[in-house]
Design a protein around this motif. Structure first.
Motif, PDB file in Angstrom:
ATOM      1  N   GLU A   1       0.849  -1.197   0.000  1.00  5.49           N
ATOM      2  CA  GLU A   1       0.000   0.000   0.000  1.00  5.49           C
ATOM      3  C   GLU A   1       0.885   1.248   0.000  1.00  5.49           C
ATOM      4  O   GLU A   1       1.923   1.277   0.659  1.00  5.49           O
ATOM      5  CB  GLU A   1      -0.874  -0.015   1.257  1.00  5.49           C
ATOM      6  N   GLY A   2       0.493   2.256  -0.740  1.00  9.14           N
ATOM      7  CA  GLY A   2       1.190   3.531  -0.728  1.00  9.14           C
ATOM      8  C   GLY A   2       2.332   3.660  -1.715  1.00  9.14           C
ATOM      9  O   GLY A   2       2.971   4.715  -1.759  1.00  9.14           O
ATOM     10  N   ASN A   3       2.617   2.620  -2.490  1.00 11.56           N
ATOM     11  CA  ASN A   3       3.672   2.715  -3.492  1.00 11.56           C
ATOM     12  C   ASN A   3       3.268   3.667  -4.615  1.00 11.56           C
ATOM     13  O   ASN A   3       2.082   3.915  -4.834  1.00 11.56           O
ATOM     14  CB  ASN A   3       3.957   1.347  -4.122  1.00 11.56           C
ATOM     15  N   ALA A   4       4.257   4.141  -5.343  1.00  8.48           N
ATOM     16  CA  ALA A   4       4.001   4.870  -6.576  1.00  8.48           C
ATOM     17  C   ALA A   4       3.381   3.891  -7.579  1.00  8.48           C
ATOM     18  O   ALA A   4       3.416   2.669  -7.382  1.00  8.48           O
ATOM     19  CB  ALA A   4       5.298   5.455  -7.121  1.00  8.48           C
ATOM     20  N   ASP A   5       2.818   4.425  -8.658  1.00  2.71           N
ATOM     21  CA  ASP A   5       2.146   3.590  -9.657  1.00  2.71           C
ATOM     22  C   ASP A   5       3.090   3.007 -10.702  1.00  2.71           C
ATOM     23  O   ASP A   5       2.883   1.903 -11.196  1.00  2.71           O
ATOM     24  CB  ASP A   5       1.066   4.406 -10.383  1.00  2.71           C
ATOM     25  N   THR A   6       4.105   3.773 -11.069  1.00  4.78           N
ATOM     26  CA  THR A   6       5.011   3.384 -12.150  1.00  4.78           C
ATOM     27  C   THR A   6       6.423   3.807 -11.794  1.00  4.78           C
ATOM     28  O   THR A   6       6.619   4.855 -11.179  1.00  4.78           O
ATOM     29  CB  THR A   6       4.576   4.066 -13.474  1.00  4.78           C
ATOM     30  N   ALA A   7       7.403   2.990 -12.183  1.00  9.17           N
ATOM     31  CA  ALA A   7       8.810   3.327 -11.969  1.00  9.17           C
ATOM     32  C   ALA A   7       9.572   3.233 -13.286  1.00  9.17           C
ATOM     33  O   ALA A   7       9.269   2.383 -14.127  1.00  9.17           O
ATOM     34  CB  ALA A   7       9.436   2.387 -10.955  1.00  9.17           C
ATOM     35  N   LEU A   8      10.536   4.119 -13.443  1.00  8.15           N
ATOM     36  CA  LEU A   8      11.441   4.102 -14.587  1.00  8.15           C
ATOM     37  C   LEU A   8      12.858   4.137 -14.036  1.00  8.15           C
ATOM     38  O   LEU A   8      13.160   4.935 -13.137  1.00  8.15           O
ATOM     39  CB  LEU A   8      11.193   5.329 -15.473  1.00  8.15           C
ATOM     40  N   VAL A   9      13.705   3.237 -14.543  1.00  7.80           N
ATOM     41  CA  VAL A   9      15.109   3.198 -14.155  1.00  7.80           C
ATOM     42  C   VAL A   9      15.939   3.154 -15.427  1.00  7.80           C
ATOM     43  O   VAL A   9      15.721   2.299 -16.285  1.00  7.80           O
ATOM     44  CB  VAL A   9      15.433   1.961 -13.279  1.00  7.80           C
ATOM     45  N   ALA A  10      16.861   4.109 -15.556  1.00  6.55           N
ATOM     46  CA  ALA A  10      17.720   4.172 -16.738  1.00  6.55           C
ATOM     47  C   ALA A  10      19.153   4.422 -16.302  1.00  6.55           C
ATOM     48  O   ALA A  10      19.399   5.256 -15.433  1.00  6.55           O
ATOM     49  CB  ALA A  10      17.259   5.275 -17.676  1.00  6.55           C
ATOM     50  N   ASP A  11      20.070   3.698 -16.911  1.00  8.86           N
ATOM     51  CA  ASP A  11      21.500   3.875 -16.653  1.00  8.86           C
ATOM     52  C   ASP A  11      22.142   4.572 -17.842  1.00  8.86           C
ATOM     53  O   ASP A  11      21.846   4.250 -19.004  1.00  8.86           O
ATOM     54  CB  ASP A  11      22.183   2.531 -16.433  1.00  8.86           C
ATOM     55  N   PHE A  12      23.033   5.518 -17.529  1.00  6.08           N
ATOM     56  CA  PHE A  12      23.744   6.282 -18.541  1.00  6.08           C
ATOM     57  C   PHE A  12      25.237   6.178 -18.280  1.00  6.08           C
ATOM     58  O   PHE A  12      25.657   6.119 -17.115  1.00  6.08           O
ATOM     59  CB  PHE A  12      23.312   7.752 -18.488  1.00  6.08           C
ATOM     60  N   PRO A  13      26.055   6.191 -19.324  1.00  7.42           N
ATOM     61  CA  PRO A  13      27.494   6.052 -19.111  1.00  7.42           C
ATOM     62  C   PRO A  13      28.109   7.237 -18.361  1.00  7.42           C
ATOM     63  O   PRO A  13      29.110   7.077 -17.672  1.00  7.42           O
ATOM     64  CB  PRO A  13      28.073   5.941 -20.517  1.00  7.42           C
ATOM     65  N   ASP A  14      27.471   8.423 -18.470  1.00  9.09           N
ATOM     66  CA  ASP A  14      28.010   9.609 -17.807  1.00  9.09           C
ATOM     67  C   ASP A  14      26.926  10.681 -17.710  1.00  9.09           C
ATOM     68  O   ASP A  14      25.842  10.549 -18.293  1.00  9.09           O
ATOM     69  CB  ASP A  14      29.242  10.140 -18.543  1.00  9.09           C
ATOM     70  N   THR A  15      27.232  11.735 -16.989  1.00 14.59           N
ATOM     71  CA  THR A  15      26.279  12.824 -16.765  1.00 14.59           C
ATOM     72  C   THR A  15      25.929  13.536 -18.070  1.00 14.59           C
ATOM     73  O   THR A  15      24.768  13.916 -18.275  1.00 14.59           O
ATOM     74  CB  THR A  15      26.869  13.835 -15.756  1.00 14.59           C
ATOM     75  N   GLU A  16      26.889  13.713 -18.937  1.00  8.28           N
ATOM     76  CA  GLU A  16      26.641  14.414 -20.199  1.00  8.28           C
ATOM     77  C   GLU A  16      25.612  13.669 -21.049  1.00  8.28           C
ATOM     78  O   GLU A  16      24.737  14.291 -21.654  1.00  8.28           O
ATOM     79  CB  GLU A  16      27.952  14.604 -20.977  1.00  8.28           C
ATOM     80  N   THR A  17      25.716  12.358 -21.095  1.00 11.50           N
ATOM     81  CA  THR A  17      24.752  11.563 -21.865  1.00 11.50           C
ATOM     82  C   THR A  17      23.358  11.675 -21.256  1.00 11.50           C
ATOM     83  O   THR A  17      22.364  11.817 -21.972  1.00 11.50           O
ATOM     84  CB  THR A  17      25.201  10.091 -21.939  1.00 11.50           C
ATOM     85  N   TYR A  18      23.290  11.635 -19.928  1.00  8.14           N
ATOM     86  CA  TYR A  18      21.998  11.825 -19.259  1.00  8.14           C
ATOM     87  C   TYR A  18      21.415  13.194 -19.592  1.00  8.14           C
ATOM     88  O   TYR A  18      20.226  13.314 -19.896  1.00  8.14           O
ATOM     89  CB  TYR A  18      22.138  11.662 -17.739  1.00  8.14           C
ATOM     90  N   GLU A  19      22.220  14.241 -19.526  1.00 10.63           N
ATOM     91  CA  GLU A  19      21.730  15.595 -19.802  1.00 10.63           C
ATOM     92  C   GLU A  19      21.204  15.719 -21.233  1.00 10.63           C
ATOM     93  O   GLU A  19      20.179  16.367 -21.465  1.00 10.63           O
ATOM     94  CB  GLU A  19      22.818  16.639 -19.533  1.00 10.63           C
ATOM     95  N   ARG A  20      21.899  15.104 -22.201  1.00  8.78           N
ATOM     96  CA  ARG A  20      21.413  15.124 -23.593  1.00  8.78           C
ATOM     97  C   ARG A  20      20.057  14.430 -23.688  1.00  8.78           C
ATOM     98  O   ARG A  20      19.136  14.921 -24.365  1.00  8.78           O
ATOM     99  CB  ARG A  20      22.422  14.459 -24.527  1.00  8.78           C
ATOM    100  N   TYR A  21      19.918  13.296 -23.040  1.00  7.81           N
ATOM    101  CA  TYR A  21      18.655  12.555 -23.001  1.00  7.81           C
ATOM    102  C   TYR A  21      17.554  13.403 -22.361  1.00  7.81           C
ATOM    103  O   TYR A  21      16.461  13.539 -22.900  1.00  7.81           O
ATOM    104  CB  TYR A  21      18.870  11.253 -22.217  1.00  7.81           C
ATOM    105  N   ALA A  22      17.853  13.994 -21.202  1.00  5.56           N
ATOM    106  CA  ALA A  22      16.857  14.760 -20.453  1.00  5.56           C
ATOM    107  C   ALA A  22      16.343  15.965 -21.235  1.00  5.56           C
ATOM    108  O   ALA A  22      15.176  16.338 -21.102  1.00  5.56           O
ATOM    109  CB  ALA A  22      17.435  15.203 -19.111  1.00  5.56           C
TER     110      ALA A  22
END
Length: 97
Positions: free
Chosen positions: A49-70
């Motif tokens: 009870e009380g959990n969020a409805d959906t989760a997303l987990v993504a791994d990126f090789p570095d911060t720059e790649t994450y920022e481009r994705y975001a």
């Protein structure tokens, strides 16, 4: 490596069809945007009870790649169309793995 974790809680207006459409759109992100080396998204199994409805987990090789994705226009469009209008709450964290 950087891990990006997002928890979504849908509003009452997010009926099962809208939730399914959001999940399908989110699952297209690795192909349409690129960047993650690992990516998973799914609905809560309903074990607590009380959990969020959906989760997303993504791994990126570095911060720059994450920022481009975001900041990618396709990512932003999917969030605007399929997530934000139906969201009651969102929480996210990015951390080094």
């Amino acid at each position: 490596m950087l891990r990006h974790v997002v928890l979504f809680t849908w509003s009452d207006a997010a009926d099962p069809d809208r939730r399914a459409a959001a999940l399908a759109a989110l699952r297209r992100l690795p192909e349409e945007v690129g960047g993650p080396t690992a990516f998973a998204v799914g609905h809560d199994a309903g074990l607590r009870e009380g959990n969020a409805d959906t989760a997303l987990v993504a791994d990126f090789p570095d911060t720059e790649t994450y920022e481009r994705y975001a900041q990618h226009p396709v990512h932003l469009a999917i969030i605007e169309e399929h997530v934000k209008p139906w969201l009651a709450a969102r929480s996210a964290v990015q951390y080094e793995v």
